[in-house]
Design an enzyme around this catalytic site. Structure first.
Site, PDB file in Angstrom:
ATOM      1  N   ASP A  58       0.864  -1.191   0.000  1.00 45.57           N
ATOM      2  CA  ASP A  58       0.000   0.000   0.000  1.00 45.57           C
ATOM      3  C   ASP A  58       0.894   1.233   0.000  1.00 45.57           C
ATOM      4  O   ASP A  58       2.032   1.182   0.465  1.00 45.57           O
ATOM      5  CB  ASP A  58      -0.905   0.003   1.254  1.00 45.57           C
ATOM      6  CG  ASP A  58      -2.185   0.790   1.044  1.00 45.57           C
ATOM      7  OD1 ASP A  58      -3.259   0.182   0.898  1.00 45.57           O
ATOM      8  OD2 ASP A  58      -2.114   2.049   0.992  1.00 45.57           O
ATOM      9  N   ASN A  79      -5.005  -4.012  -7.266  1.00 46.22           N
ATOM     10  CA  ASN A  79      -6.245  -3.585  -6.620  1.00 46.22           C
ATOM     11  C   ASN A  79      -6.280  -2.085  -6.323  1.00 46.22           C
ATOM     12  O   ASN A  79      -7.351  -1.482  -6.304  1.00 46.22           O
ATOM     13  CB  ASN A  79      -6.411  -4.369  -5.304  1.00 46.22           C
ATOM     14  CG  ASN A  79      -7.545  -3.828  -4.468  1.00 46.22           C
ATOM     15  OD1 ASN A  79      -8.719  -4.047  -4.769  1.00 46.22           O
ATOM     16  ND2 ASN A  79      -7.222  -3.072  -3.410  1.00 46.22           N
ATOM     17  N   TYR A 131     -13.108   8.780 -13.428  1.00 51.37           N
ATOM     18  CA  TYR A 131     -12.978   7.458 -12.793  1.00 51.37           C
ATOM     19  C   TYR A 131     -13.435   6.361 -13.766  1.00 51.37           C
ATOM     20  O   TYR A 131     -12.756   5.345 -13.939  1.00 51.37           O
ATOM     21  CB  TYR A 131     -13.809   7.427 -11.503  1.00 51.37           C
ATOM     22  CG  TYR A 131     -13.801   6.095 -10.788  1.00 51.37           C
ATOM     23  CD1 TYR A 131     -12.743   5.721  -9.964  1.00 51.37           C
ATOM     24  CD2 TYR A 131     -14.863   5.193 -10.936  1.00 51.37           C
ATOM     25  CE1 TYR A 131     -12.734   4.492  -9.309  1.00 51.37           C
ATOM     26  CE2 TYR A 131     -14.864   3.970 -10.296  1.00 51.37           C
ATOM     27  CZ  TYR A 131     -13.792   3.623  -9.474  1.00 51.37           C
ATOM     28  OH  TYR A 131     -13.789   2.399  -8.843  1.00 51.37           O
ATOM     29  N   GLY A 177     -19.635  -3.613  -7.609  1.00 55.37           N
ATOM     30  CA  GLY A 177     -20.687  -2.598  -7.757  1.00 55.37           C
ATOM     31  C   GLY A 177     -20.519  -1.500  -6.725  1.00 55.37           C
ATOM     32  O   GLY A 177     -19.668  -0.624  -6.883  1.00 55.37           O
ATOM     33  N   ILE A 178     -21.332  -1.564  -5.665  1.00 56.66           N
ATOM     34  CA  ILE A 178     -21.304  -0.520  -4.632  1.00 56.66           C
ATOM     35  C   ILE A 178     -20.845  -1.172  -3.323  1.00 56.66           C
ATOM     36  O   ILE A 178     -21.647  -1.815  -2.630  1.00 56.66           O
ATOM     37  CB  ILE A 178     -22.717   0.086  -4.408  1.00 56.66           C
ATOM     38  CG1 ILE A 178     -23.493   0.240  -5.717  1.00 56.66           C
ATOM     39  CG2 ILE A 178     -22.641   1.354  -3.586  1.00 56.66           C
ATOM     40  CD1 ILE A 178     -23.196   1.435  -6.504  1.00 56.66           C
ATOM     41  N   GLY A 216     -19.249  -0.852   0.454  1.00 52.96           N
ATOM     42  CA  GLY A 216     -19.209   0.153   1.533  1.00 52.96           C
ATOM     43  C   GLY A 216     -17.831   0.335   2.149  1.00 52.96           C
ATOM     44  O   GLY A 216     -17.619   0.035   3.321  1.00 52.96           O
TER      45      GLY A 216
HETATM   46  N1  LIG Z   1     -15.697   0.596  -3.198  1.00 60.71           N
HETATM   47  C1  LIG Z   1     -16.365   0.318  -4.305  1.00 60.71           C
HETATM   48  O1  LIG Z   1     -17.600   0.420  -4.361  1.00 60.71           O
HETATM   49  C2  LIG Z   1     -15.646  -0.156  -5.539  1.00 60.71           C
HETATM   50  C3  LIG Z   1     -16.431  -0.566  -6.627  1.00 60.71           C
HETATM   51  C4  LIG Z   1     -15.802  -0.999  -7.789  1.00 60.71           C
HETATM   52  C5  LIG Z   1     -14.431  -1.028  -7.861  1.00 60.71           C
HETATM   53  N2  LIG Z   1     -13.693  -0.625  -6.784  1.00 60.71           N
HETATM   54  C6  LIG Z   1     -12.231  -0.666  -6.943  1.00 60.71           C
HETATM   55  O2  LIG Z   1     -11.691  -1.550  -5.973  1.00 60.71           O
HETATM   56  C7  LIG Z   1     -10.378  -1.105  -5.601  1.00 60.71           C
HETATM   57  C8  LIG Z   1     -10.304  -0.974  -4.081  1.00 60.71           C
HETATM   58  O3  LIG Z   1     -11.271  -0.024  -3.663  1.00 60.71           O
HETATM   59  P1  LIG Z   1     -11.676   0.218  -2.131  1.00 60.71           P
HETATM   60  O4  LIG Z   1     -13.127   0.478  -2.136  1.00 60.71           O
HETATM   61  O5  LIG Z   1     -11.131  -0.844  -1.271  1.00 60.71           O
HETATM   62  O6  LIG Z   1     -10.918   1.597  -1.874  1.00 60.71           O
HETATM   63  P2  LIG Z   1     -10.273   2.190  -0.542  1.00 60.71           P
HETATM   64  O7  LIG Z   1     -10.087   3.635  -0.807  1.00 60.71           O
HETATM   65  O8  LIG Z   1     -11.025   1.763   0.661  1.00 60.71           O
HETATM   66  O9  LIG Z   1      -8.847   1.470  -0.483  1.00 60.71           O
HETATM   67  C9  LIG Z   1      -7.888   1.714  -1.480  1.00 60.71           C
HETATM   68  C10 LIG Z   1      -6.506   1.380  -0.953  1.00 60.71           C
HETATM   69  O10 LIG Z   1      -5.584   1.693  -1.994  1.00 60.71           O
HETATM   70  C11 LIG Z   1      -4.503   2.451  -1.451  1.00 60.71           C
HETATM   71  N3  LIG Z   1      -3.947   3.329  -2.485  1.00 60.71           N
HETATM   72  C12 LIG Z   1      -4.473   4.488  -2.967  1.00 60.71           C
HETATM   73  N4  LIG Z   1      -3.641   5.022  -3.861  1.00 60.71           N
HETATM   74  C13 LIG Z   1      -2.563   4.197  -3.950  1.00 60.71           C
HETATM   75  C14 LIG Z   1      -1.361   4.225  -4.688  1.00 60.71           C
HETATM   76  N5  LIG Z   1      -1.078   5.251  -5.504  1.00 60.71           N
HETATM   77  N6  LIG Z   1      -0.494   3.198  -4.549  1.00 60.71           N
HETATM   78  C15 LIG Z   1      -0.749   2.181  -3.695  1.00 60.71           C
HETATM   79  N7  LIG Z   1      -1.857   2.117  -2.944  1.00 60.71           N
HETATM   80  C16 LIG Z   1      -2.759   3.115  -3.073  1.00 60.71           C
HETATM   81  C17 LIG Z   1      -5.111   3.234  -0.294  1.00 60.71           C
HETATM   82  O11 LIG Z   1      -4.121   3.640   0.639  1.00 60.71           O
HETATM   83  C18 LIG Z   1      -6.102   2.207   0.270  1.00 60.71           C
HETATM   84  O12 LIG Z   1      -5.490   1.373   1.227  1.00 60.71           O
HETATM   85  C19 LIG Z   1     -10.147   0.201  -6.360  1.00 60.71           C
HETATM   86  O13 LIG Z   1      -9.412  -0.040  -7.530  1.00 60.71           O
HETATM   87  C20 LIG Z   1     -11.552   0.651  -6.709  1.00 60.71           C
HETATM   88  O14 LIG Z   1     -11.570   1.478  -7.848  1.00 60.71           O
HETATM   89  C21 LIG Z   1     -14.258  -0.199  -5.635  1.00 60.71           C
HETATM   90  C1  LIG Z   2     -16.703   3.046  -6.895  1.00 63.95           C
HETATM   91  C2  LIG Z   2     -17.123   2.239  -8.037  1.00 63.95           C
HETATM   92  O1  LIG Z   2     -16.332   1.752  -8.788  1.00 63.95           O
HETATM   93  C3  LIG Z   2     -18.561   2.045  -8.302  1.00 63.95           C
HETATM   94  C4  LIG Z   2     -19.126   3.159  -9.090  1.00 63.95           C
HETATM   95  O2  LIG Z   2     -19.250   1.880  -7.110  1.00 63.95           O
END
Ligand SMILES: NC(=O)c1ccc[n+]([C@@H]2O[C@H](COP(=O)([O-])OP(=O)(O)OC[C@H]3O[C@@H](n4cnc5c(N)ncnc54)[C@H](O)[C@@H]3O)[C@@H](O)[C@H]2O)c1
Ligand SMILES: CC(=O)[C@H](C)O
Length: 259
Positions: free
Chosen positions: A36, A89, A155, A186-187, A189
């Protein structure tokens, strides 16, 4: 060190979806490298895994630096002797309208979500080819990689790009027995949606939590997604059971989009 155990690296795994994936793959028997940009959360998560009996180490790395990602792979191989699964990720969000979005913001989100995913694919593939053992590269896409959403334009563009990397890399790396697939949640939390909600409610003049609530209404299964729902699917992508699958960006969203 047990050289029979497969080794998985997960970027952005200090918290959220990445952390849930790390915990699940650890339970599946993988040795886990937590990476991270946030060193503190990476260390904390790695210690939590070790307390659960999972072999693990933490490596601080910013995915938008090709050098740091190459170093992440080097450190993994130095410590554990091999790399079997690499999960791109890490990702960041951004809420803004098309007319308002700045060059700096587009640059920043592309550096992490698009360039970062490419650097991960490159560094992992070089090592896997050197080993000659094949391997699995898994990327974080999204429902926003299947259709773009207003206020999430930049995004969404990054997640369409992740889908493109996944398809092209899958074709190019297949002859080395390296598969490349993406999960499209999807969504979920996590703190990412706390930020998206905060950004959207400001734009749309809503109350805190209302954007998350409105988006969540579109989920056929009637509940928002837990990080573990994503991790369960990634466990399949990281396992032998997915050996005949490559180039796919699969929706795992409780029924928001179909196709
Ligand atoms: N939360 C959602 O609803 C959702 C939906 C679809 C896709 N995603 C994707 O899933 C992945 C994880 O999302 P999440 O919800 O756990 O997000 P989050 O923000 O809770 O966690 C993201 C993690 O990535 C780390 N990070 C951020 N920038 C970084 C960098 N430059 N280098 C290394 N680490 C970095 C952060 O410190 C954090 O620990 C992302 O790629 C996000 O786009 C999330
Ligand atoms: C954050 C994300 O990728 C979707 C839109 O929930």
């Amino acid at each position: 060190m047990n050289m029979d155990k497969k080794v998985a690296v997960i970027t952005g795994s200090g918290q959220g979806i990445g952390k849930a994936i790390a915990e699940r793959l650890g339970k599946d028997g993988f040795t886990i490298v937590i990476s991270d940009v946030n060193e503190e959360s990476a260390n904390r998560t790695s210690i939590e895994l070790m307390e659960k009996g999972i072999e693990s180490m933490a490596v601080q790395a910013n995915v938008s630096s090709k050098k740091e990602i190459e170093n992440l792979v080097e450190q993994t191989v130095e410590q554990y002797g091999q790399l079997d699964v690499f999960i791109n990720n890490a990702g960041i969000d951004q809420v803004d309208s098309i007319l308002n979005i700045s060059e700096e913001d587009v640059q920043k989100i592309f550096e992490v979500n698009v360039f970062g995913t490419l650097y991960g694919i490159q560094a992992a593939a070089v090592q896997m080819k050197k080993q000659g053992t094949g391997g699995k590269i898994i990327n974080a896409c999204s429902i926003a990689g299947h259709r773009a959403y207003s206020l999430l334009g930049a995004y969404s563009a990054t997640k369409f790009a992740v889908k493109a990397w996944t398809q092209a890399a899958a074709e190019e790396l297949a002859s080395s027995k390296i598969t490349v697939n993406s999960y499209c949640p999807g969504i979920v939390g996590t703190s990412m949606w706390d930020r998206i909600d905060a950004g959207m409610v400001e734009y749309m003049n809503l109350e805190k939590g209302q954007a998350f609530e409105q988006f969540s209404k579109s989920i056929a299964l009637g509940r928002t997604q837990e990080p573990e729902d994503v991790a369960n699917f990634v466990s399949f992508l990281a396992s032998k059971d997915s050996d005949y699958m490559t180039g796919q960006s699969v929706l795992i969203d409780g029924g928001i989009l179909y196709g």
